[in-house]
Scaffold this active site. Sequence first.
Site, PDB file in Angstrom:
ATOM      1  N   ASP A  19       0.717  -1.763  -0.045  1.00  0.00           N
ATOM      2  CA  ASP A  19       0.080  -0.220   0.141  1.00  0.00           C
ATOM      3  C   ASP A  19       1.014   1.643  -0.192  1.00  0.00           C
ATOM      4  O   ASP A  19       2.065   1.367   0.664  1.00  0.00           O
ATOM      5  CB  ASP A  19      -1.126   0.043   1.130  1.00  0.00           C
ATOM      6  CG  ASP A  19      -2.351   0.818   0.846  1.00  0.00           C
ATOM      7  OD1 ASP A  19      -2.270   1.344  -0.034  1.00  0.00           O
ATOM      8  OD2 ASP A  19      -2.368   1.499   1.926  1.00  0.00           O
ATOM      9  N   ASN A  67     -11.246  -2.518  -5.366  1.00  0.00           N
ATOM     10  CA  ASN A  67     -10.766  -1.743  -6.144  1.00  0.00           C
ATOM     11  C   ASN A  67     -10.954  -1.061  -7.529  1.00  0.00           C
ATOM     12  O   ASN A  67     -10.317   0.045  -8.836  1.00  0.00           O
ATOM     13  CB  ASN A  67      -8.889  -2.159  -5.813  1.00  0.00           C
ATOM     14  CG  ASN A  67      -7.637  -1.921  -5.061  1.00  0.00           C
ATOM     15  OD1 ASN A  67      -6.646  -2.860  -4.974  1.00  0.00           O
ATOM     16  ND2 ASN A  67      -8.217  -0.818  -4.187  1.00  0.00           N
TER      17      ASN A  67
END
Length: 244
Positions: A19, A67
């Site tokens: 991330d 996502n």
Amino acid sequence: MVAAPCNSTLPRHVAIIMDGNGRWAAKRHLPRQAGHVAGVNAVREVVRAACDIDIENLTLYAFSSENWKRPAMEVGALMGLFRLYFRNDMDELVERGARVRIIGNRSRVEEDIRRMIEDAERRTLSNAGINLTFAFDYGGQEEIAAAARELARAAAEGRLDPETITPELVSSRLFTSGLPEPDLVIRTSGERRLSNFLLWQSAYAELMFVETMWPDFGRQEFLDALDKFTQRERRFGALPESAA
Ligand code: IPE
Ligand code: IPE
Ligand code: MG
């Protein structure tokens, strides 16, 4: 420089929530996509490090089932990078003896990517090196629901006695069937959550949250995390060795 921890203390399975690509780019006044491009280099470096020190299983969270909510342009860029990575790096992975597997919902990804995934898995199926797993269009809740659905169907059709459903049986119906549970889950970028990653499998994983943005995470950061892991005391619900 920290030396690689000795083999006996190495986690068998490391899973990473990669991330911080977007924030890495924003800090440099670059588009988010530039962060994803830099993130691929970090993938390459960490995979090489993991192979070099004989980590048995490495699982990388590359794209979550949530996502898809991102702007089409960013999703398109991520898909493009996934294609590029597989095109450019497969030969090296084969050479290193990696066994590649992709976990997630393939029905939503484009046909050419699906074929590429199948091809990579087929090509590396009998390799005996690292098990390199990419979580791609992956969501832990969806994975558990799919396993429940499959078991419920078997029970409804009389092929399964519900009383025989054990955690091991559920595990065997997950995408990760055959892999040991992760010992260590690392998340970069300072966020402290799992974001639907390996929810079932991480029951007793050591969680490690590091501030580094993913594109800046490399061999040294990986070795540092392994070194910190060796200092953790895992109890699995029992008493620490000193008190038992
Ligand atoms: C991780 O970086 C890559 C993916 C989720 C695909 P992000 O894109 O989430 O970067 P941040 O969290 O916005 O910085
Ligand atoms: C998790 O990161 C997914 C991946 C790293 C592939 P996100 O950036 O999507 O997670 P949230 O939205 O911050 O929880
Ligand atoms: Mg993020």
